[in-house]
Write a protein that holds these residues in place. Structure first.
Motif, PDB file in Angstrom:
ATOM      1  N   ASN A  46       0.842  -1.208   0.000  1.00 23.88           N
ATOM      2  CA  ASN A  46       0.000   0.000   0.000  1.00 23.88           C
ATOM      3  C   ASN A  46       0.868   1.246   0.000  1.00 23.88           C
ATOM      4  O   ASN A  46       0.576   2.211  -0.701  1.00 23.88           O
ATOM      5  CB  ASN A  46      -0.942   0.007   1.212  1.00 23.88           C
ATOM      6  CG  ASN A  46      -2.237  -0.693   0.924  1.00 23.88           C
ATOM      7  OD1 ASN A  46      -3.014  -0.230   0.109  1.00 23.88           O
ATOM      8  ND2 ASN A  46      -2.459  -1.823   1.562  1.00 23.88           N
ATOM      9  N   TYR A  47       1.935   1.234   0.795  1.00 24.57           N
ATOM     10  CA  TYR A  47       2.848   2.385   0.828  1.00 24.57           C
ATOM     11  C   TYR A  47       3.518   2.575  -0.530  1.00 24.57           C
ATOM     12  O   TYR A  47       3.795   3.700  -0.928  1.00 24.57           O
ATOM     13  CB  TYR A  47       3.894   2.209   1.935  1.00 24.57           C
ATOM     14  CG  TYR A  47       3.417   2.697   3.287  1.00 24.57           C
ATOM     15  CD1 TYR A  47       2.231   2.249   3.840  1.00 24.57           C
ATOM     16  CD2 TYR A  47       4.165   3.606   4.013  1.00 24.57           C
ATOM     17  CE1 TYR A  47       1.793   2.689   5.064  1.00 24.57           C
ATOM     18  CE2 TYR A  47       3.739   4.063   5.249  1.00 24.57           C
ATOM     19  CZ  TYR A  47       2.541   3.601   5.765  1.00 24.57           C
ATOM     20  OH  TYR A  47       2.110   4.048   6.984  1.00 24.57           O
ATOM     21  N   CYS A  48       3.788   1.469  -1.227  1.00 25.64           N
ATOM     22  CA  CYS A  48       4.419   1.556  -2.546  1.00 25.64           C
ATOM     23  C   CYS A  48       3.496   2.194  -3.585  1.00 25.64           C
ATOM     24  O   CYS A  48       3.966   2.645  -4.624  1.00 25.64           O
ATOM     25  CB  CYS A  48       4.858   0.172  -3.021  1.00 25.64           C
ATOM     26  SG  CYS A  48       6.321  -0.430  -2.168  1.00 25.64           S
ATOM     27  N   THR A  49       2.209   2.231  -3.304  1.00 25.96           N
ATOM     28  CA  THR A  49       1.264   2.934  -4.191  1.00 25.96           C
ATOM     29  C   THR A  49       0.909   4.302  -3.609  1.00 25.96           C
ATOM     30  O   THR A  49      -0.058   4.924  -4.047  1.00 25.96           O
ATOM     31  CB  THR A  49      -0.023   2.108  -4.400  1.00 25.96           C
ATOM     32  OG1 THR A  49      -0.667   1.913  -3.139  1.00 25.96           O
ATOM     33  CG2 THR A  49       0.279   0.771  -5.051  1.00 25.96           C
ATOM     34  N   TYR A  50       1.698   4.736  -2.627  1.00 29.65           N
ATOM     35  CA  TYR A  50       1.507   6.019  -1.941  1.00 29.65           C
ATOM     36  C   TYR A  50       0.163   6.108  -1.219  1.00 29.65           C
ATOM     37  O   TYR A  50      -0.363   7.181  -0.998  1.00 29.65           O
ATOM     38  CB  TYR A  50       1.679   7.203  -2.906  1.00 29.65           C
ATOM     39  CG  TYR A  50       3.025   7.212  -3.574  1.00 29.65           C
ATOM     40  CD1 TYR A  50       4.170   7.559  -2.860  1.00 29.65           C
ATOM     41  CD2 TYR A  50       3.165   6.840  -4.902  1.00 29.65           C
ATOM     42  CE1 TYR A  50       5.412   7.559  -3.464  1.00 29.65           C
ATOM     43  CE2 TYR A  50       4.406   6.838  -5.522  1.00 29.65           C
ATOM     44  CZ  TYR A  50       5.527   7.198  -4.790  1.00 29.65           C
ATOM     45  OH  TYR A  50       6.755   7.188  -5.388  1.00 29.65           O
ATOM     46  N   ASN A  51      -0.361   4.950  -0.857  1.00 25.94           N
ATOM     47  CA  ASN A  51      -1.607   4.904  -0.092  1.00 25.94           C
ATOM     48  C   ASN A  51      -1.240   4.842   1.397  1.00 25.94           C
ATOM     49  O   ASN A  51      -1.170   3.776   1.996  1.00 25.94           O
ATOM     50  CB  ASN A  51      -2.445   3.689  -0.491  1.00 25.94           C
ATOM     51  CG  ASN A  51      -3.756   3.620   0.259  1.00 25.94           C
ATOM     52  OD1 ASN A  51      -4.090   4.513   1.040  1.00 25.94           O
ATOM     53  ND2 ASN A  51      -4.505   2.557   0.033  1.00 25.94           N
ATOM     54  N   PHE A  52      -0.985   5.998   1.983  1.00 30.24           N
ATOM     55  CA  PHE A  52      -0.566   6.075   3.378  1.00 30.24           C
ATOM     56  C   PHE A  52      -1.753   6.086   4.333  1.00 30.24           C
ATOM     57  O   PHE A  52      -1.572   5.988   5.546  1.00 30.24           O
ATOM     58  CB  PHE A  52       0.300   7.318   3.612  1.00 30.24           C
ATOM     59  CG  PHE A  52       1.511   7.358   2.723  1.00 30.24           C
ATOM     60  CD1 PHE A  52       2.539   6.444   2.883  1.00 30.24           C
ATOM     61  CD2 PHE A  52       1.616   8.299   1.720  1.00 30.24           C
ATOM     62  CE1 PHE A  52       3.649   6.472   2.059  1.00 30.24           C
ATOM     63  CE2 PHE A  52       2.724   8.339   0.888  1.00 30.24           C
ATOM     64  CZ  PHE A  52       3.747   7.421   1.061  1.00 30.24           C
ATOM     65  N   SER A  53      -2.960   6.208   3.808  1.00 31.42           N
ATOM     66  CA  SER A  53      -4.140   6.260   4.675  1.00 31.42           C
ATOM     67  C   SER A  53      -4.626   4.870   5.068  1.00 31.42           C
ATOM     68  O   SER A  53      -5.326   4.716   6.066  1.00 31.42           O
ATOM     69  CB  SER A  53      -5.264   7.037   3.996  1.00 31.42           C
ATOM     70  OG  SER A  53      -5.654   6.389   2.807  1.00 31.42           O
ATOM     71  N   HIS A  54      -4.246   3.840   4.306  1.00 28.81           N
ATOM     72  CA  HIS A  54      -4.664   2.478   4.649  1.00 28.81           C
ATOM     73  C   HIS A  54      -3.815   1.955   5.808  1.00 28.81           C
ATOM     74  O   HIS A  54      -2.592   2.099   5.811  1.00 28.81           O
ATOM     75  CB  HIS A  54      -4.496   1.546   3.434  1.00 28.81           C
ATOM     76  CG  HIS A  54      -4.792   0.117   3.768  1.00 28.81           C
ATOM     77  ND1 HIS A  54      -3.835  -0.758   4.196  1.00 28.81           N
ATOM     78  CD2 HIS A  54      -5.958  -0.572   3.768  1.00 28.81           C
ATOM     79  CE1 HIS A  54      -4.386  -1.940   4.426  1.00 28.81           C
ATOM     80  NE2 HIS A  54      -5.678  -1.840   4.173  1.00 28.81           N
ATOM     81  N   TRP A  55      -4.473   1.360   6.792  1.00 31.00           N
ATOM     82  CA  TRP A  55      -3.750   0.741   7.908  1.00 31.00           C
ATOM     83  C   TRP A  55      -4.484  -0.510   8.342  1.00 31.00           C
ATOM     84  O   TRP A  55      -5.680  -0.486   8.601  1.00 31.00           O
ATOM     85  CB  TRP A  55      -3.622   1.707   9.098  1.00 31.00           C
ATOM     86  CG  TRP A  55      -2.714   1.141  10.139  1.00 31.00           C
ATOM     87  CD1 TRP A  55      -3.081   0.561  11.320  1.00 31.00           C
ATOM     88  CD2 TRP A  55      -1.293   1.060  10.085  1.00 31.00           C
ATOM     89  NE1 TRP A  55      -1.974   0.121  12.002  1.00 31.00           N
ATOM     90  CE2 TRP A  55      -0.851   0.425  11.260  1.00 31.00           C
ATOM     91  CE3 TRP A  55      -0.338   1.458   9.157  1.00 31.00           C
ATOM     92  CZ2 TRP A  55       0.486   0.181  11.535  1.00 31.00           C
ATOM     93  CZ3 TRP A  55       0.996   1.218   9.416  1.00 31.00           C
ATOM     94  CH2 TRP A  55       1.393   0.593  10.594  1.00 31.00           C
ATOM     95  N   ASP A  56      -3.756  -1.619   8.410  1.00 27.58           N
ATOM     96  CA  ASP A  56      -4.318  -2.886   8.862  1.00 27.58           C
ATOM     97  C   ASP A  56      -4.364  -2.870  10.392  1.00 27.58           C
ATOM     98  O   ASP A  56      -3.329  -2.739  11.050  1.00 27.58           O
ATOM     99  CB  ASP A  56      -3.448  -4.043   8.354  1.00 27.58           C
ATOM    100  CG  ASP A  56      -4.057  -5.402   8.636  1.00 27.58           C
ATOM    101  OD1 ASP A  56      -4.822  -5.531   9.615  1.00 27.58           O
ATOM    102  OD2 ASP A  56      -3.758  -6.337   7.876  1.00 27.58           O
ATOM    103  N   ASN A  57      -5.532  -3.032  10.956  1.00 35.03           N
ATOM    104  CA  ASN A  57      -5.699  -2.976  12.409  1.00 35.03           C
ATOM    105  C   ASN A  57      -4.973  -4.098  13.153  1.00 35.03           C
ATOM    106  O   ASN A  57      -4.778  -4.010  14.359  1.00 35.03           O
ATOM    107  CB  ASN A  57      -7.189  -3.020  12.776  1.00 35.03           C
ATOM    108  CG  ASN A  57      -7.913  -1.777  12.341  1.00 35.03           C
ATOM    109  OD1 ASN A  57      -7.299  -0.734  12.131  1.00 35.03           O
ATOM    110  ND2 ASN A  57      -9.224  -1.873  12.177  1.00 35.03           N
ATOM    111  N   LYS A  58      -4.579  -5.132  12.437  1.00 35.25           N
ATOM    112  CA  LYS A  58      -3.873  -6.243  13.088  1.00 35.25           C
ATOM    113  C   LYS A  58      -2.387  -5.931  13.323  1.00 35.25           C
ATOM    114  O   LYS A  58      -1.699  -6.657  14.025  1.00 35.25           O
ATOM    115  CB  LYS A  58      -4.028  -7.511  12.265  1.00 35.25           C
ATOM    116  CG  LYS A  58      -5.471  -7.997  12.215  1.00 35.25           C
ATOM    117  CD  LYS A  58      -5.602  -9.205  11.305  1.00 35.25           C
ATOM    118  CE  LYS A  58      -7.039  -9.542  11.053  1.00 35.25           C
ATOM    119  NZ  LYS A  58      -7.656  -8.730  10.004  1.00 35.25           N
ATOM    120  N   LEU A  59      -1.894  -4.863  12.725  1.00 33.50           N
ATOM    121  CA  LEU A  59      -0.497  -4.463  12.900  1.00 33.50           C
ATOM    122  C   LEU A  59      -0.335  -3.728  14.229  1.00 33.50           C
ATOM    123  O   LEU A  59      -1.145  -2.866  14.568  1.00 33.50           O
ATOM    124  CB  LEU A  59      -0.040  -3.576  11.749  1.00 33.50           C
ATOM    125  CG  LEU A  59       0.097  -4.289  10.407  1.00 33.50           C
ATOM    126  CD1 LEU A  59       0.254  -3.289   9.285  1.00 33.50           C
ATOM    127  CD2 LEU A  59       1.268  -5.247  10.433  1.00 33.50           C
TER     128      LEU A  59
END
Length: 196
Positions: A46-59
């Motif tokens: 996701n970061y590689c597509t510059y999608n910094f708003s996505h976050w997996d809650n399991k992390l």
């Protein structure tokens, strides 16, 4: 470049030469995400597509590992798509880079702590410590261990050299890998105060 710095690069290169075939072999046996990589790798992608708003809650760890992979891949992305670079193998290779750098940093720490010791023996100790199984195992998976260790060891080295501002910056970065690194920051601060 000093002889000590050059020797640390030799130690880091030796570590990379030892570890690269192992990474290649293990990735051929386990090409898909393994264990917690099922969370870390999609997050990095996701970061590689510059999608910094996505976050997996399991992390449960901060995004330092994903940001470091992105920074490592950015220069190469001038020649190929960034999303093509963020494969399982390449993301795992991020930790191989950190592991190799850890070998060099361990060598520099050994030299700073024991300046009169033999260079060759310090090199062997550095390689031995960097290949210690509990840490070395995570060289071949996309986990935070190697990056976290790199920034903590670099910060400890800077503190040992009385470069406290640089040490503080490196510790701040290390906390972006693992929030528990705050303990190492307290350790380094206490050691610096006790050696004044």
């Amino acid at each position: 470049m000093t002889d000590i710095t050059l020797l640390s690069l030799v130690v880091a290169t030796a570590s990379a030469l030892i570890s690269t075939p192992v990474l290649t072999w293990l990735s051929s046996l386990q090409p898909s995400p393994y264990m917690d990589e099922i969370f870390h790798i999609p997050q990095a992608q996701n970061y590689c597509t510059y999608n910094f708003s996505h976050w997996d809650n399991k992390l449960t760890t901060p995004p330092g590992l994903y940001i470091s992979s992105l920074i490592l891949f950015l220069p190469i992305s001038l020649f190929t798509a960034l999303t093509d670079l963020c494969t399982v193998f390449n993301l795992r290779a991020t930790n191989l880079i950190f592991s190799s750098l850890n070998s060099g940093i361990i060598f520099l720490l050994l030299r700073a702590t024991h300046p009169k010791s033999n260079h060759f023996i310090s090199s062997l100790y550095a390689l031995t410590l960097s290949l210690f199984p509990p840490l070395y195992f995570f060289t071949f998976l996309y986990y935070t261990d190697q990056g976290s260790t790199f920034f903590v060891l670099s910060a400890l080295l800077a503190a040992k050299q009385s470069k406290h501002f640089i040490s503080a910056i490196l510790f701040a970065i290390s906390i972006f890998f693992r929030q528990t690194n705050i303990i190492w920051l307290c350790f380094a601060a206490a050691c610096s105060l006790l050696t004044r």
